[in-house]
Design a protein around this motif. Structure first.
Motif, PDB file in Angstrom:
ATOM      1  N   ILE A   3       0.840  -1.191   0.000  1.00 10.21           N
ATOM      2  CA  ILE A   3       0.000   0.000   0.000  1.00 10.21           C
ATOM      3  C   ILE A   3       0.876   1.241   0.000  1.00 10.21           C
ATOM      4  CG2 ILE A   3      -1.837   1.223   1.218  1.00 10.21           C
ATOM      5  CD1 ILE A   3      -2.163  -1.462   2.819  1.00 10.21           C
ATOM      6  N   THR A   4       0.474   2.220  -0.800  1.00  6.79           N
ATOM      7  CA  THR A   4       1.101   3.535  -0.743  1.00  6.79           C
ATOM      8  C   THR A   4      -0.005   4.581  -0.720  1.00  6.79           C
ATOM      9  OG1 THR A   4       1.299   3.604  -3.155  1.00  6.79           O
ATOM     10  CG2 THR A   4       3.235   2.874  -1.932  1.00  6.79           C
ATOM     11  N   VAL A   5       0.289   5.720  -0.118  1.00  7.74           N
ATOM     12  CA  VAL A   5      -0.668   6.822  -0.099  1.00  7.74           C
ATOM     13  C   VAL A   5       0.019   8.092  -0.579  1.00  7.74           C
ATOM     14  CG1 VAL A   5      -2.096   5.858   1.738  1.00  7.74           C
ATOM     15  CG2 VAL A   5      -0.252   7.397   2.336  1.00  7.74           C
ATOM     16  N   ASP A   6      -0.741   8.917  -1.259  1.00  9.60           N
ATOM     17  CA  ASP A   6      -0.261  10.217  -1.715  1.00  9.60           C
ATOM     18  C   ASP A   6      -0.919  11.264  -0.829  1.00  9.60           C
ATOM     19  OD1 ASP A   6       0.298  12.611  -2.976  1.00  9.60           O
ATOM     20  OD2 ASP A   6      -0.053  11.823  -4.997  1.00  9.60           O
ATOM     21  N   GLU A   7      -0.199  11.711   0.176  1.00  4.68           N
ATOM     22  CA  GLU A   7      -0.759  12.660   1.137  1.00  4.68           C
ATOM     23  C   GLU A   7      -1.161  13.972   0.473  1.00  4.68           C
ATOM     24  OE1 GLU A   7       1.990  13.083   4.379  1.00  4.68           O
ATOM     25  OE2 GLU A   7       1.747  11.000   5.006  1.00  4.68           O
ATOM     26  N   ASP A   8      -0.492  14.335  -0.619  1.00  8.35           N
ATOM     27  CA  ASP A   8      -0.820  15.575  -1.320  1.00  8.35           C
ATOM     28  C   ASP A   8      -2.181  15.506  -2.014  1.00  8.35           C
ATOM     29  OD1 ASP A   8       1.567  16.806  -0.554  1.00  8.35           O
ATOM     30  OD2 ASP A   8       2.624  16.034  -2.309  1.00  8.35           O
ATOM     31  N   ARG A   9      -2.627  14.307  -2.361  1.00  8.00           N
ATOM     32  CA  ARG A   9      -3.926  14.137  -3.017  1.00  8.00           C
ATOM     33  C   ARG A   9      -5.058  13.959  -2.016  1.00  8.00           C
ATOM     34  NH1 ARG A   9      -3.801  10.150  -8.056  1.00  8.00           N
ATOM     35  NH2 ARG A   9      -5.786  11.206  -8.357  1.00  8.00           N
ATOM     36  N   CYS A  10      -4.751  13.566  -0.800  1.00  8.81           N
ATOM     37  CA  CYS A  10      -5.767  13.258   0.207  1.00  8.81           C
ATOM     38  C   CYS A  10      -6.573  14.511   0.565  1.00  8.81           C
ATOM     39  CB  CYS A  10      -5.093  12.700   1.463  1.00  8.81           C
ATOM     40  SG  CYS A  10      -6.251  12.313   2.796  1.00  8.81           S
ATOM     41  N   GLN A  15     -12.750   7.817   4.851  1.00  9.44           N
ATOM     42  CA  GLN A  15     -13.356   6.516   4.575  1.00  9.44           C
ATOM     43  C   GLN A  15     -12.358   5.379   4.782  1.00  9.44           C
ATOM     44  OE1 GLN A  15     -16.690   6.014   3.993  1.00  9.44           O
ATOM     45  NE2 GLN A  15     -16.671   8.169   4.576  1.00  9.44           N
ATOM     46  N   CYS A  16     -11.107   5.627   4.461  1.00  6.82           N
ATOM     47  CA  CYS A  16     -10.074   4.596   4.629  1.00  6.82           C
ATOM     48  C   CYS A  16      -9.925   4.199   6.091  1.00  6.82           C
ATOM     49  CB  CYS A  16      -8.742   5.067   4.054  1.00  6.82           C
ATOM     50  SG  CYS A  16      -8.145   6.637   4.737  1.00  6.82           S
ATOM     51  N   VAL A  17      -9.991   5.162   6.969  1.00  8.61           N
ATOM     52  CA  VAL A  17      -9.859   4.896   8.406  1.00  8.61           C
ATOM     53  C   VAL A  17     -11.056   4.093   8.911  1.00  8.61           C
ATOM     54  CG1 VAL A  17      -9.607   5.938  10.682  1.00  8.61           C
ATOM     55  CG2 VAL A  17      -8.485   6.980   8.720  1.00  8.61           C
ATOM     56  N   LEU A  18     -12.227   4.423   8.423  1.00 13.63           N
ATOM     57  CA  LEU A  18     -13.429   3.687   8.828  1.00 13.63           C
ATOM     58  C   LEU A  18     -13.384   2.244   8.339  1.00 13.63           C
ATOM     59  CD1 LEU A  18     -16.166   6.385   8.129  1.00 13.63           C
ATOM     60  CD2 LEU A  18     -15.283   5.653  10.349  1.00 13.63           C
ATOM     61  N   LEU A  19     -12.855   2.028   7.137  1.00 14.28           N
ATOM     62  CA  LEU A  19     -12.815   0.687   6.557  1.00 14.28           C
ATOM     63  C   LEU A  19     -11.670  -0.166   7.081  1.00 14.28           C
ATOM     64  CD1 LEU A  19     -13.702   1.656   2.904  1.00 14.28           C
ATOM     65  CD2 LEU A  19     -15.058   0.179   4.405  1.00 14.28           C
ATOM     66  N   ALA A  20     -10.514   0.442   7.310  1.00 18.13           N
ATOM     67  CA  ALA A  20      -9.322  -0.322   7.705  1.00 18.13           C
ATOM     68  C   ALA A  20      -8.504   0.444   8.753  1.00 18.13           C
ATOM     69  CB  ALA A  20      -8.467  -0.630   6.471  1.00 18.13           C
ATOM     70  N   LYS A  34      -2.707   8.936   7.209  1.00 16.09           N
ATOM     71  CA  LYS A  34      -1.406   8.420   7.641  1.00 16.09           C
ATOM     72  C   LYS A  34      -1.443   6.916   7.413  1.00 16.09           C
ATOM     73  CE  LYS A  34      -1.187   9.450  11.981  1.00 16.09           C
ATOM     74  NZ  LYS A  34      -0.787   9.763  13.351  1.00 16.09           N
ATOM     75  N   LEU A  35      -0.425   6.395   6.768  1.00 12.75           N
ATOM     76  CA  LEU A  35      -0.325   4.961   6.541  1.00 12.75           C
ATOM     77  C   LEU A  35       0.368   4.338   7.746  1.00 12.75           C
ATOM     78  CD1 LEU A  35      -0.807   2.654   4.542  1.00 12.75           C
ATOM     79  CD2 LEU A  35       1.444   3.152   3.571  1.00 12.75           C
ATOM     80  N   LEU A  36      -0.312   3.439   8.436  1.00  8.70           N
ATOM     81  CA  LEU A  36       0.253   2.805   9.616  1.00  8.70           C
ATOM     82  C   LEU A  36       1.161   1.641   9.261  1.00  8.70           C
ATOM     83  CD1 LEU A  36      -2.930   2.790  11.882  1.00  8.70           C
ATOM     84  CD2 LEU A  36      -1.048   4.456  11.857  1.00  8.70           C
ATOM     85  N   THR A  37       0.866   0.964   8.152  1.00 10.15           N
ATOM     86  CA  THR A  37       1.682  -0.149   7.695  1.00 10.15           C
ATOM     87  C   THR A  37       1.519  -0.292   6.186  1.00 10.15           C
ATOM     88  OG1 THR A  37       2.139  -2.517   7.875  1.00 10.15           O
ATOM     89  CG2 THR A  37      -0.131  -1.840   8.233  1.00 10.15           C
ATOM     90  N   ALA A  38       2.612  -0.501   5.489  1.00 11.10           N
ATOM     91  CA  ALA A  38       2.563  -0.652   4.036  1.00 11.10           C
ATOM     92  C   ALA A  38       2.127  -2.057   3.626  1.00 11.10           C
ATOM     93  CB  ALA A  38       3.917  -0.329   3.424  1.00 11.10           C
ATOM     94  N   GLU A  39       2.170  -2.982   4.567  1.00  7.15           N
ATOM     95  CA  GLU A  39       1.737  -4.356   4.302  1.00  7.15           C
ATOM     96  C   GLU A  39       0.636  -4.699   5.299  1.00  7.15           C
ATOM     97  OE1 GLU A  39       5.050  -7.037   4.103  1.00  7.15           O
ATOM     98  OE2 GLU A  39       6.195  -5.653   2.885  1.00  7.15           O
ATOM     99  N   PRO A  40      -0.599  -4.814   4.827  1.00  8.29           N
ATOM    100  CA  PRO A  40      -1.736  -4.976   5.746  1.00  8.29           C
ATOM    101  C   PRO A  40      -1.724  -6.303   6.475  1.00  8.29           C
ATOM    102  CG  PRO A  40      -2.436  -5.317   3.491  1.00  8.29           C
ATOM    103  CD  PRO A  40      -1.012  -4.852   3.431  1.00  8.29           C
ATOM    104  N   THR A  57     -10.278  10.896  -3.898  1.00 10.37           N
ATOM    105  CA  THR A  57      -9.208  11.531  -4.671  1.00 10.37           C
ATOM    106  C   THR A  57      -8.217  10.531  -5.260  1.00 10.37           C
ATOM    107  OG1 THR A  57      -7.818  11.833  -2.713  1.00 10.37           O
ATOM    108  CG2 THR A  57      -9.325  13.639  -3.281  1.00 10.37           C
ATOM    109  N   GLY A  58      -8.424   9.252  -4.992  1.00 12.50           N
ATOM    110  CA  GLY A  58      -7.501   8.245  -5.508  1.00 12.50           C
ATOM    111  C   GLY A  58      -6.131   8.308  -4.859  1.00 12.50           C
ATOM    112  N   ALA A  59      -6.095   8.723  -3.599  1.00 10.78           N
ATOM    113  CA  ALA A  59      -4.829   8.891  -2.894  1.00 10.78           C
ATOM    114  C   ALA A  59      -4.213   7.576  -2.419  1.00 10.78           C
ATOM    115  CB  ALA A  59      -5.017   9.829  -1.696  1.00 10.78           C
ATOM    116  N   ILE A  60      -4.981   6.503  -2.458  1.00  9.42           N
ATOM    117  CA  ILE A  60      -4.504   5.205  -1.971  1.00  9.42           C
ATOM    118  C   ILE A  60      -4.234   4.296  -3.157  1.00  9.42           C
ATOM    119  CG2 ILE A  60      -5.051   3.172  -0.587  1.00  9.42           C
ATOM    120  CD1 ILE A  60      -6.984   5.020   0.996  1.00  9.42           C
TER     121      ILE A  60
END
Length: 65
Positions: A3-10, A15-20, A34-40, A57-60
């Motif tokens: 997993i990678t996130v683009d903080e500039d696009r967020c 919704q991501c926090v609610l789901l995972a 904030k990405l807590l782990t790159a490997e879920p 925004t397609g940040a994930i």
């Protein structure tokens, strides 16, 4: 799965926090992801994939690794 996130696009929709919540969090000051782990953790792959799909925004990005 990697997993990678683009903080500039967020936009801070959260919704991501609610789901995972074991994988994503939000910064207190502005709500940006904030990405807590790159490997879920095992069993969260479906929620992580859904979080990427519903991100307004397609940040994930989720890659099979």
């Amino acid at each position: 799965m990697k997993i990678t996130v683009d903080e500039d696009r967020c936009c801070g929709a959260g919704q991501c926090v609610l789901l995972a919540p074991d994988v994503f969090d939000q910064r207190d000051e502005d709500g940006i992801v904030k990405l807590l782990t790159a490997e879920p953790p095992t069993g969260t792959e479906g929620a992580v994939t859904e979080a990427a799909v519903v991100c307004p925004t397609g940040a994930i990005r989720v890659d099979d690794a």
